[in-house]
Design an enzyme around this catalytic site. Structure first.
Site, PDB file in Angstrom:
ATOM      1  N   ARG A 156      -1.947   1.811  -4.515  1.00  0.00           N
ATOM      2  CA  ARG A 156      -1.764   1.043  -3.285  1.00  0.00           C
ATOM      3  C   ARG A 156      -0.802  -0.107  -3.567  1.00  0.00           C
ATOM      4  NH1 ARG A 156      -2.953   4.777  -0.802  1.00  0.00           N
ATOM      5  NH2 ARG A 156      -4.649   5.061   0.685  1.00  0.00           N
ATOM      6  N   HIS A 168       5.952   6.805  -0.002  1.00  0.00           N
ATOM      7  CA  HIS A 168       4.527   7.220   0.014  1.00  0.00           C
ATOM      8  C   HIS A 168       4.391   8.742   0.121  1.00  0.00           C
ATOM      9  CE1 HIS A 168       0.270   5.512   0.920  1.00  0.00           C
ATOM     10  NE2 HIS A 168       0.198   6.672   0.288  1.00  0.00           N
ATOM     11  N   GLU A 207       3.740  -1.367   4.172  1.00  0.00           N
ATOM     12  CA  GLU A 207       4.478  -0.152   4.570  1.00  0.00           C
ATOM     13  C   GLU A 207       4.641  -0.079   6.084  1.00  0.00           C
ATOM     14  OE1 GLU A 207       2.576   3.289   2.848  1.00  0.00           O
ATOM     15  OE2 GLU A 207       2.599   2.386   0.864  1.00  0.00           O
TER      16      GLU A 207
HETATM   17  C1  DGY Z   1      -4.352   8.689   0.422  1.00  0.00           C
HETATM   18  O1  DGY Z   1      -4.858   9.777   0.692  1.00  0.00           O
HETATM   19  O2  DGY Z   1      -5.020   7.682   0.295  1.00  0.00           O
HETATM   20  C2  DGY Z   1      -2.874   8.647   0.236  1.00  0.00           C
HETATM   21  O3  DGY Z   1      -2.400   7.411  -0.082  1.00  0.00           O
HETATM   22  C3  DGY Z   1      -2.179   9.220   1.441  1.00  0.00           C
HETATM   23  O4  DGY Z   1      -2.131  10.558   1.148  1.00  0.00           O
END
Ligand code: DGY
Length: 323
Positions: A242, A289, A271
């Protein structure tokens, strides 16, 4: 009996939208435009379940609705730091996620970033596309050897373990890890991995550091200026976890001043905004991402949401209940 009404906040792969529509009254977001707070609230008030993604901030202000119809937030994704769990709990709503199915895709992407940063692949691609490549020469875009180097994993859950397997068995890397929860002993032995007592120790000893901890208040800016200063000047930071785990301003300074060699990022604090201070640098690879972005994985994620919805509305405990 009428079917439960389910709101999807974004487009999903067509096959899972169809599978969902066969079982539920599904409200699709045909334009794929992110919903704003008022639209999310409307969904909570008018549907039995909301299926958000990481792009939806289901925070305390959105959850400040009176008498919502929704009883379930079935997240399309494994991370759920965009959902305020205290607020959902107070409303008596269940929350589910999609663990397991995106492990391999995300681990593959972490390795993609690791190799791209070490071998300066982004710089090379930019050179060709800008028409600046004037042919092979012995000193062109010299990168860093990956084979046999030390990889430090912050967090050692499913995705980190899959990264460790690839790095150790594929590239002969020595594996260090730091985690609050002890991992299975056989796995650690098979990888010949070493537990670090602290993140600080891991940062100081690694040639590559890959982040695999959850987001949220407890890990916000875990990688800050002080901790970046502990890394070797030759080391690389990889983040597929993250964005908020890293202090992006401090990272941009560390990269610009070459206090670390490079970084590979797939996630950002705000983001889709990516700080200009990072975009201006050559020694960082920036991806939008893409961790779970394979067709098979995105279909599997949708089916996992479907399984959670079906179990919940059948009065059973959903397989991936978070709360
Ligand atoms: C998640 O699943 O948490 C990812 O960051 C998005 O696929």
């Amino acid at each position: 009996m009428s079917k439960p009404r389910v709101v999807l906040t974004r487009r999903w792969p067509a096959e899972v939208e169809a599978e969902l529509a066969a079982r539920f009254e599904v409200v699709l977001n045909l334009t794929d435009t992110p919903l704003d707070a008022a639209q999310l609230q409307r969904a909570l008030l008018t549907a039995d379940a909301l299926c958000p993604t990481v792009t939806d901030r289901v925070d305390a202000s959105v959850l400040a609705v009176t008498a919502p119809r929704a009883r379930l937030i079935a997240n399309y994704g494994v991370g759920f730091n965009h959902i305020d769990l205290n607020a959902t709990k107070a409303l008596g709503m269940a929350v589910t996620n999609t663990p397991g199915v995106l492990t391999d895709a995300t681990a593959d992407l972490a390795l993609t970033l690791l190799l791209m940063t070490a071998r300066r692949a982004g710089e090379g691609e930019r050179e060709i596309r800008a028409g600046r490549w004037d042919g092979w020469r012995p000193t062109q875009l010299l990168g860093t050897e990956v084979t046999g180097k030390t990889l430090g994993l912050v967090g050692f859950g499913r995705i980190a373990q899959a990264v460790a397997q690839r790095a150790h068995f594929g590239f002969g890397m020595k594996i260090l890890f730091q985690t609050p929860r002890p991992p299975p002993g056989e796995l650690v032995a098979s990888l010949n991995a070493t537990a670090c007592a602290s993140v600080e120790q891991l940062l100081a000893e690694s040639d590559f550091v890959s982040l695999h901890c959850p987001g949220g208040a407890a890990t916000r800016h875990l990688i800050n200026a002080e901790r970046l200063a502990l890394m070797k000047p030759s080391a690389f930071l990889i983040n597929t976890a993250r964005g908020e785990v890293v202090d992006e301003a401090a990272l941009a300074v560390a990269l610009a001043e070459r206090r670390i060699a490079g970084a590979g990022l797939d996630v950002y604090a705000a983001e889709p905004e990516v700080p200009a201070a990072l975009r201006d640098l050559e020694n960082v690879v920036l991806l939008p991402h893409l961790g779970s972005a394979t067709t098979a994985t995105r279909i599997a994620m949708g089916r996992r949401v479907l399984a959670n919805l079906e179990a919940f509305f059948a009065g059973e405990t959903p397989p991936d209940r978070v709360i």
